[in-house]
Design a protein around this motif. Structure first.
Motif, PDB file in Angstrom:
ATOM      1  N   UNK A 105       0.794  -1.220   0.000  1.00  0.00           N
ATOM      2  CA  UNK A 105       0.000   0.000   0.000  1.00  0.00           C
ATOM      3  C   UNK A 105       0.830   1.276   0.000  1.00  0.00           C
ATOM      4  N   UNK A 106       2.157   1.148  -0.108  1.00  0.00           N
ATOM      5  CA  UNK A 106       3.016   2.335  -0.114  1.00  0.00           C
ATOM      6  C   UNK A 106       2.932   3.049  -1.448  1.00  0.00           C
ATOM      7  N   UNK A 107       2.773   4.385  -1.392  1.00  0.00           N
ATOM      8  CA  UNK A 107       2.775   5.219  -2.588  1.00  0.00           C
ATOM      9  C   UNK A 107       3.803   6.326  -2.402  1.00  0.00           C
ATOM     10  N   UNK A 108       4.860   6.294  -3.179  1.00  0.00           N
ATOM     11  CA  UNK A 108       5.904   7.304  -3.058  1.00  0.00           C
ATOM     12  C   UNK A 108       5.387   8.689  -3.419  1.00  0.00           C
ATOM     13  N   UNK A 109       4.331   8.746  -4.225  1.00  0.00           N
ATOM     14  CA  UNK A 109       3.775  10.030  -4.660  1.00  0.00           C
ATOM     15  C   UNK A 109       2.546  10.439  -3.862  1.00  0.00           C
ATOM     16  N   UNK A 110       2.415   9.880  -2.660  1.00  0.00           N
ATOM     17  CA  UNK A 110       1.198  10.093  -1.868  1.00  0.00           C
ATOM     18  C   UNK A 110       0.918  11.560  -1.572  1.00  0.00           C
ATOM     19  N   UNK A 111       1.950  12.330  -1.243  1.00  0.00           N
ATOM     20  CA  UNK A 111       1.732  13.729  -0.894  1.00  0.00           C
ATOM     21  C   UNK A 111       1.257  14.539  -2.093  1.00  0.00           C
ATOM     22  N   UNK A 112       1.910  14.357  -3.228  1.00  0.00           N
ATOM     23  CA  UNK A 112       1.530  15.131  -4.410  1.00  0.00           C
ATOM     24  C   UNK A 112       0.186  14.698  -4.968  1.00  0.00           C
ATOM     25  N   UNK A 113      -0.126  13.400  -4.840  1.00  0.00           N
ATOM     26  CA  UNK A 113      -1.385  12.878  -5.366  1.00  0.00           C
ATOM     27  C   UNK A 113      -2.513  12.928  -4.339  1.00  0.00           C
ATOM     28  N   UNK A 114      -2.139  13.222  -3.092  1.00  0.00           N
ATOM     29  CA  UNK A 114      -3.109  13.265  -1.988  1.00  0.00           C
ATOM     30  C   UNK A 114      -3.892  11.956  -1.871  1.00  0.00           C
ATOM     31  N   UNK A 115      -3.120  10.864  -1.807  1.00  0.00           N
ATOM     32  CA  UNK A 115      -3.718   9.542  -1.662  1.00  0.00           C
ATOM     33  C   UNK A 115      -3.160   8.873  -0.414  1.00  0.00           C
ATOM     34  N   UNK A 116      -3.856   7.846   0.055  1.00  0.00           N
ATOM     35  CA  UNK A 116      -3.435   7.113   1.247  1.00  0.00           C
ATOM     36  C   UNK A 116      -2.213   6.261   0.916  1.00  0.00           C
ATOM     37  N   UNK A 117      -1.252   6.254   1.812  1.00  0.00           N
ATOM     38  CA  UNK A 117      -0.048   5.451   1.639  1.00  0.00           C
ATOM     39  C   UNK A 117       0.312   4.779   2.955  1.00  0.00           C
ATOM     40  N   UNK A 237       1.779   5.536  10.150  1.00  0.00           N
ATOM     41  CA  UNK A 237       0.778   4.475  10.079  1.00  0.00           C
ATOM     42  C   UNK A 237       0.692   3.671  11.369  1.00  0.00           C
ATOM     43  N   UNK A 238      -0.527   3.378  11.769  1.00  0.00           N
ATOM     44  CA  UNK A 238      -0.752   2.520  12.922  1.00  0.00           C
ATOM     45  C   UNK A 238      -0.272   1.106  12.619  1.00  0.00           C
ATOM     46  N   UNK A 239       0.286   0.461  13.606  1.00  0.00           N
ATOM     47  CA  UNK A 239       0.828  -0.884  13.431  1.00  0.00           C
ATOM     48  C   UNK A 239      -0.259  -1.956  13.428  1.00  0.00           C
ATOM     49  N   UNK A 240      -1.231  -1.866  14.327  1.00  0.00           N
ATOM     50  CA  UNK A 240      -2.211  -2.948  14.485  1.00  0.00           C
ATOM     51  C   UNK A 240      -2.908  -3.330  13.179  1.00  0.00           C
TER      52      UNK A 240
END
Length: 255
Positions: A105-117, A237-240
């Protein structure tokens, strides 16, 4: 700029440790406390990476003798990563990496794309870490509340923009703030004094107030003013909710 040839790999890593990455990639670190905190030292290491003529470091949480949990944006190709800590005499130890698993679920472009990562990664080392290290206890409940006390721990900068202020294990008491999320934890300095994450602390633990469990992993921070990146908000990110992925990777690695 630090430059190296592959045949001179070891001197490069030693130089990186000695300089504490004065040339640092964007990461996150701890601003505020000046004193060292060794209370969680048995569970935390440094994650080193290089790329081109740049080098940087993050923090990592020990999960097993050969496994470290960190932020996904802290990893690099295996040949360009090392795990670092100092032995009982203060001599630097550099451990090579065998494998890396990045959360799907990691997105390197999360900040620019405003998506969850989901900014998490697991690192397997070639050799076991020193016997003084032990596995940190990960949270399973995932229940956090606004106003709850937490503690952020990391090797990052004590003063934003000053690379040589990193490399000391520090901690700071923070408080969970809104918005509540099933995925992310947000925290801030309850005293408004500017403690929080900044450069070098990505991948470090955000602990329960009593320090017993890792609730989240630091991956992002913001400052109070434009151009300031540390000291106002710490996030991770929360671990649980990610325990199934973590446990699945450990099983795949036979650990």
């Amino acid at each position: 700029m630090i430059k190296t040839q592959w045949r001179r790999r070891l001197p490069f890593w030693l130089l990186l440790c000695a300089g504490i990455c004065a040339i640092s990639l964007p990461a996150l670190a701890l601003v505020g406390p000046a004193s060292e905190d060794q209370s969680f030292a048995a569970h935390v290491v440094m994650v080193l990476k290089r790329g081109g003529d740049r080098a940087g470091f993050c923090t990592g949480v020990v999960l097993a003798p050969q496994v470290v949990l960190t932020a996904a944006h802290c990893v690099a190709p295996i040949k360009d990563m090392r795990i670092h800590y100092k032995d009982d005499t203060g001599r630097p130890e550099i451990v090579e990496v065998r494998a890396v698993a990045v959360h799907p679920g990691f997105r390197a472009d999360a900040l620019s794309k405003r998506v969850v990562s989901i900014d998490l990664a697991l690192v397997e080392t070639q050799a076991p870490l020193d016997a003084r290290f032990s596995a940190a206890e990960l949270d399973e409940a995932g229940a956090v509340a606004v106003g709850q006390s937490v503690r952020v721990v990391g090797y990052g900068l004590g003063r934003e923009g000053e690379g040589t202020s990193g490399g000391v294990l520090r901690s700071a008491a923070l408080q969970v703030r809104a918005p509540l999320s099933a995925i992310l934890l947000w925290a801030e300095d309850p005293n408004g004094a500017g403690a929080g994450a900044c450069s070098g602390d990505s991948g470090g633990p955000i602990l329960s107030g009593d320090g017993a469990k890792v609730l989240a992993i630091t991956t992002w921070s913001a400052g109070p003013n434009r151009g300031v990146h540390c000291g106002a908000v710490t996030q991770g990110p929360l671990i649980a909710p990610q325990r199934a992925w973590i446990d699945g990777v450990l099983k795949r690695w036979g650990l």
